[in-house]
Each structure stands twice: as C-alpha cells, then as structure tokens.
Design a protein around this motif. Structure first.
Motif, PDB file in Angstrom:
ATOM      1  N   ALA A   1       0.808  -1.136   0.209  1.00 51.56           N
ATOM      2  CA  ALA A   1       0.412   0.224  -0.335  1.00 51.56           C
ATOM      3  C   ALA A   1       0.380   0.775  -0.164  1.00 51.56           C
ATOM      4  CB  ALA A   1      -0.999  -0.088   1.513  1.00 51.56           C
ATOM      5  N   VAL A   2       1.044   2.341  -1.433  1.00 53.08           N
ATOM      6  CA  VAL A   2       0.995   3.255  -0.898  1.00 53.08           C
ATOM      7  C   VAL A   2       0.599   4.765  -0.158  1.00 53.08           C
ATOM      8  CG1 VAL A   2       2.581   4.934  -2.458  1.00 53.08           C
ATOM      9  CG2 VAL A   2       3.009   2.660  -2.902  1.00 53.08           C
ATOM     10  N   ILE A   3       0.239   5.097   0.612  1.00 51.65           N
ATOM     11  CA  ILE A   3      -0.148   6.253   1.031  1.00 51.65           C
ATOM     12  C   ILE A   3       0.254   7.691   0.927  1.00 51.65           C
ATOM     13  CG2 ILE A   3      -2.197   7.066   2.968  1.00 51.65           C
ATOM     14  CD1 ILE A   3      -0.423   3.796   2.784  1.00 51.65           C
ATOM     15  N   THR A   4      -0.017   8.320   0.532  1.00 53.30           N
ATOM     16  CA  THR A   4       0.533   9.395   0.990  1.00 53.30           C
ATOM     17  C   THR A   4       0.010  10.929   1.887  1.00 53.30           C
ATOM     18  OG1 THR A   4      -1.455  11.411  -1.007  1.00 53.30           O
ATOM     19  CG2 THR A   4       0.864   9.773  -1.793  1.00 53.30           C
ATOM     20  N   GLY A   5       0.238  11.969   2.242  1.00 48.74           N
ATOM     21  CA  GLY A   5      -0.407  13.029   3.073  1.00 48.74           C
ATOM     22  C   GLY A   5      -0.118  11.944   4.445  1.00 48.74           C
ATOM     23  N   ALA A   6       0.539  11.237   4.827  1.00 51.68           N
ATOM     24  CA  ALA A   6       0.611   9.701   5.950  1.00 51.68           C
ATOM     25  C   ALA A   6       1.342  10.188   7.078  1.00 51.68           C
ATOM     26  CB  ALA A   6       1.236   8.560   5.117  1.00 51.68           C
ATOM     27  N   SER A   7       1.740  11.345   7.106  1.00 50.91           N
ATOM     28  CA  SER A   7       2.504  11.969   8.429  1.00 50.91           C
ATOM     29  C   SER A   7       1.737  12.083   9.902  1.00 50.91           C
ATOM     30  CB  SER A   7       3.260  12.746   8.134  1.00 50.91           C
ATOM     31  OG  SER A   7       2.800  14.372   8.278  1.00 50.91           O
ATOM     32  N   SER A   8       0.349  12.074   9.400  1.00 53.72           N
ATOM     33  CA  SER A   8      -0.293  12.194  10.360  1.00 53.72           C
ATOM     34  C   SER A   8      -2.089  12.684  10.070  1.00 53.72           C
ATOM     35  CB  SER A   8      -0.533  14.170  10.947  1.00 53.72           C
ATOM     36  OG  SER A   8      -0.208  15.082  10.114  1.00 53.72           O
ATOM     37  N   GLY A   9      -3.155  12.282  10.948  1.00 57.54           N
ATOM     38  CA  GLY A   9      -4.300  12.795  10.414  1.00 57.54           C
ATOM     39  C   GLY A   9      -5.044  11.769  10.013  1.00 57.54           C
ATOM     40  N   ILE A  10      -5.514  11.198   8.871  1.00 57.81           N
ATOM     41  CA  ILE A  10      -5.989  10.957   7.715  1.00 57.81           C
ATOM     42  C   ILE A  10      -5.572  10.102   7.241  1.00 57.81           C
ATOM     43  CG2 ILE A  10      -7.688  10.101   6.096  1.00 57.81           C
ATOM     44  CD1 ILE A  10      -9.577  13.330   6.984  1.00 57.81           C
ATOM     45  N   GLY A  11      -4.922  10.304   6.892  1.00 61.25           N
ATOM     46  CA  GLY A  11      -3.204   9.259   6.241  1.00 61.25           C
ATOM     47  C   GLY A  11      -2.627   8.449   6.992  1.00 61.25           C
ATOM     48  N   TYR A  12      -2.464   9.002   7.857  1.00 61.87           N
ATOM     49  CA  TYR A  12      -1.505   8.077   8.787  1.00 61.87           C
ATOM     50  C   TYR A  12      -3.035   6.996   9.500  1.00 61.87           C
ATOM     51  CZ  TYR A  12       0.263   6.098  13.235  1.00 61.87           C
ATOM     52  OH  TYR A  12       0.617   5.011  14.662  1.00 61.87           O
ATOM     53  N   GLU A  13      -3.874   6.966   9.941  1.00 59.96           N
ATOM     54  CA  GLU A  13      -4.683   6.239  10.174  1.00 59.96           C
ATOM     55  C   GLU A  13      -4.899   5.351   8.805  1.00 59.96           C
ATOM     56  OE1 GLU A  13      -5.254   5.510  13.107  1.00 59.96           O
ATOM     57  OE2 GLU A  13      -4.541   7.962  13.929  1.00 59.96           O
ATOM     58  N   LEU A  14      -5.210   5.981   7.998  1.00 60.34           N
ATOM     59  CA  LEU A  14      -5.654   4.834   6.732  1.00 60.34           C
ATOM     60  C   LEU A  14      -4.018   3.433   6.469  1.00 60.34           C
ATOM     61  CD1 LEU A  14      -6.376   7.294   4.028  1.00 60.34           C
ATOM     62  CD2 LEU A  14      -7.392   5.661   5.008  1.00 60.34           C
ATOM     63  N   ALA A  15      -2.852   4.539   6.881  1.00 55.79           N
ATOM     64  CA  ALA A  15      -2.043   3.364   6.919  1.00 55.79           C
ATOM     65  C   ALA A  15      -1.803   2.473   8.137  1.00 55.79           C
ATOM     66  CB  ALA A  15      -0.311   4.403   7.065  1.00 55.79           C
ATOM     67  N   GLU A  16      -2.042   2.963   9.448  1.00 53.47           N
ATOM     68  CA  GLU A  16      -2.535   1.963  10.176  1.00 53.47           C
ATOM     69  C   GLU A  16      -2.893   0.643   9.974  1.00 53.47           C
ATOM     70  OE1 GLU A  16      -2.035   1.588  13.510  1.00 53.47           O
ATOM     71  OE2 GLU A  16      -1.007   2.882  14.717  1.00 53.47           O
ATOM     72  N   LEU A  17      -4.340   1.888   8.778  1.00 46.61           N
ATOM     73  CA  LEU A  17      -5.345   0.471   8.988  1.00 46.61           C
ATOM     74  C   LEU A  17      -4.671  -0.766   7.832  1.00 46.61           C
ATOM     75  CD1 LEU A  17      -8.349   2.614   8.486  1.00 46.61           C
ATOM     76  CD2 LEU A  17      -8.205   0.239   9.982  1.00 46.61           C
ATOM     77  N   CYS A  18      -3.903  -0.101   7.405  1.00 44.80           N
ATOM     78  CA  CYS A  18      -3.453  -0.846   6.159  1.00 44.80           C
ATOM     79  C   CYS A  18      -2.232  -1.766   6.825  1.00 44.80           C
ATOM     80  CB  CYS A  18      -2.881  -0.326   5.047  1.00 44.80           C
ATOM     81  SG  CYS A  18      -3.841   0.447   3.980  1.00 44.80           S
ATOM     82  N   ALA A  19      -1.578  -1.252   7.539  1.00 43.32           N
ATOM     83  CA  ALA A  19      -0.735  -2.227   8.543  1.00 43.32           C
ATOM     84  C   ALA A  19      -1.279  -2.917   9.358  1.00 43.32           C
ATOM     85  CB  ALA A  19       0.630  -1.052   9.291  1.00 43.32           C
ATOM     86  N   GLY A  20      -1.906  -2.800   9.605  1.00 44.65           N
ATOM     87  CA  GLY A  20      -2.897  -3.874  10.654  1.00 44.65           C
ATOM     88  C   GLY A  20      -3.728  -4.816   9.759  1.00 44.65           C
ATOM     89  N   ASN A  21      -3.574  -5.027   8.849  1.00 38.45           N
ATOM     90  CA  ASN A  21      -4.795  -5.658   7.760  1.00 38.45           C
ATOM     91  C   ASN A  21      -3.311  -6.551   6.668  1.00 38.45           C
ATOM     92  OD1 ASN A  21      -7.768  -5.891   7.898  1.00 38.45           O
ATOM     93  ND2 ASN A  21      -7.383  -3.922   8.211  1.00 38.45           N
ATOM     94  N   GLY A  22      -2.162  -6.260   7.045  1.00 37.66           N
ATOM     95  CA  GLY A  22      -0.888  -7.395   6.274  1.00 37.66           C
ATOM     96  C   GLY A  22      -0.313  -6.708   5.280  1.00 37.66           C
ATOM     97  N   PHE A  23      -0.266  -5.511   5.030  1.00 40.47           N
ATOM     98  CA  PHE A  23       0.190  -4.523   3.639  1.00 40.47           C
ATOM     99  C   PHE A  23       1.451  -3.848   4.203  1.00 40.47           C
ATOM    100  CE2 PHE A  23      -4.366  -4.469   2.017  1.00 40.47           C
ATOM    101  CZ  PHE A  23      -4.371  -4.606   1.659  1.00 40.47           C
ATOM    102  N   ASP A  24       2.649  -4.367   3.610  1.00 44.46           N
ATOM    103  CA  ASP A  24       3.559  -3.428   3.509  1.00 44.46           C
ATOM    104  C   ASP A  24       3.734  -1.532   2.990  1.00 44.46           C
ATOM    105  OD1 ASP A  24       4.981  -5.513   4.667  1.00 44.46           O
ATOM    106  OD2 ASP A  24       5.940  -6.123   1.918  1.00 44.46           O
ATOM    107  N   LEU A  25       4.289  -1.002   3.901  1.00 46.02           N
ATOM    108  CA  LEU A  25       4.060   0.354   3.244  1.00 46.02           C
ATOM    109  C   LEU A  25       5.075   1.319   2.585  1.00 46.02           C
ATOM    110  CD1 LEU A  25       1.983   1.412   6.831  1.00 46.02           C
ATOM    111  CD2 LEU A  25       0.956   0.116   4.465  1.00 46.02           C
TER     112      LEU A  25
END
Length: 259
Positions: free
Chosen positions: A7-31
C-alpha cells in the motif's frame, strides 16, 4: 519469498493519512508512506509495530520531482493499494492570499495527485488489479468562500474520481472517493483557519473517517461520505443554490468568524 501486498499512502504523517496507513499495516500490507514534513519518519517508526515493512519518503508532492522521488521508492514493485490522500488547505480571501501559496495548494491537491495516479494507475491497469482511494471532500460540493481554491480543488478530485472509476470499470482496478467533512487534524492550523467558526467547531475523528474510506475501498465502492451529518450536508448542498452555499460558507470560514 513472496512479498506482502503493498500500500502506498500520501499525506501519511498524521491525520487521516496516518490512520489509513495504520489500517493497511494492521491488515498485512507493507507500506510506502510519503509526506512533505519530517514527521513522516516518526510515523514510519510507529507503523513498524505491525511487523510489516515500512518505507518512508519525505518529499513535496506539489513538485514533479517529489512525485518522481516517491515513484523511485516504489520501483518495480506492484502497488496493490494507492491512497492519494495528500492535500493542503488555505484560508482567507482569495485576493489576500500569497499566489505562491495558492499554486502550492493546486499543485499538491491536483497536479501532483493526478501525476501519481496516472503513473501508478497505468501499472495497475496493465496488471489487471489494484485499488485506488482518493481523498476528496464534501467541500467539493460547496463553493468555499474564504477557502475558494481548496474547495475548488476538492471539487476537481471528487469529479475526477468518478470519471476515472468509469474508465477503469472493466480492468480489475477500482477507484473509491473518500469525502470527509471537517476532521480533527492539523489541516486547520496549517491553513490558518483556527480563528474561524469552522476551525473551532467540533470535528470528526480521523480514525472513523479512515475506517469508512478503507472499508469502502475494500468493498470496491465508488464513494463514501463519512458521518451522518456530512451525508446530510451533502444532500442539502445538492439542492441549494450555489450563491446561497457560498454565502453560508463565508460566515463559517471568514477570518475572525470564530470569535
């Protein structure tokens, strides 16, 4: 050894982007996560708790060079999920804003986002699989007096996401547009909107917004408006004259309206 999905996530340092990254990582995606601030490295360290591979890129996605830097980090690895979440706001009257700041909003929210989608989207289409999540906004339904450029940029993204989804309908690639309302992030401070009514109002939890977007993307849905109050606001916007919407927005976003 087989790679995990990426999963590639932009704007991921905080806020919605960070929480999207959390969900992807928690579901087994490399980031691979990106943002235009050093905080992205701290975010990457926090995300490593999920025992997945996390790479970070500090780059300005308003610049073609920044997008290329992110693409270089991706390399030849297939992208399973692209979350185009990076975005900037800008408060105050249009004629009172610095034009370089205006261009940075346009180039971050539109130009850089579209370039990234074009390059990664081609790879997904050629492979015949992939999921794209674009963070638009309910602001795209409302002429944003005192946020004119930001709201217009989100109108572009909302529209663009539906068009791209239709073009990719038979390719195995899905496109979902997440359309949040006001969310408790650093957005309002960075956009100089803290002294406004909207800046001081109660806002949505970015975790809830991210969950709504992630779930909709995984189901292959075309769009999701997070929160019942935002759904209501969108429905009202669709039947309200644009001039009235702009006047109402002015009352909540004008400098000093929160005093």
């Amino acid at each position: 050894m087989a790679h995990r999905p990426l999963a590639v996530i932009t704007g991921a340092s905080s806020g919605i982007g960070y929480e999207l990254a959390e969900l992807c990582a928690g579901n087994g995606f490399d980031l691979i996560i990106a943002a235009d601030e050093a905080q992205i490295q701290d975010a990457a360290q926090q995300l490593e708790k999920h025992d997945v591979q996390v790479a970070w890129v500090e780059c300005d996605l308003a610049q073609e060079e920044g997008v290329e830097e992110l693409l270089e980090a991706i390399g030849d690895r297939p992208v399973d999920v692209l979350m185009a979440n990076a975005g900037h706001g800008l408060g105050h009257g249009f004629l009172d804003q610095d034009f370089d700041d205006i261009l940075h909003v346009i180039d971050t929210n539109i130009t850089g986002t579209v370039l990234l989608l074009h390059r990664v989207g081609q790879q997904m289409r050629d492979r015949g699989s992939g999921r794209i999540l674009i963070t638009g906004s309910i602001a795209g339904f409302i002429p944003g007096a005192y946020q004119a450029v930001y709201n217009a940029s989100k109108a572009f993204l909302d529209s663009f996401s539906f068009a791209l989804r239709a073009e990719l309908a038979e390719t195995g690639v899905t496109v979902t547009c997440l359309m949040p309302g006001a969310t408790e992030t650093e957005f309002f401070a960075r956009a100089d909107l803290l002294d406004t009514e909207v800046g001081q109002s109660k806002k949505d939890d970015p975790k809830d917004v991210a969950r709504a977007g992630y779930d909709a993307m995984m189901k292959g849905q075309g769009d999701v408006v997070s929160g019942w109050h935002n759904k209501l606001q969108t429905a009202i916007a669709n039947i309200t004259p644009a001039g009235l919407l702009a006047s109402r927005h002015a009352k909540t976003a004008a400098p000093g309206s929160g005093n």
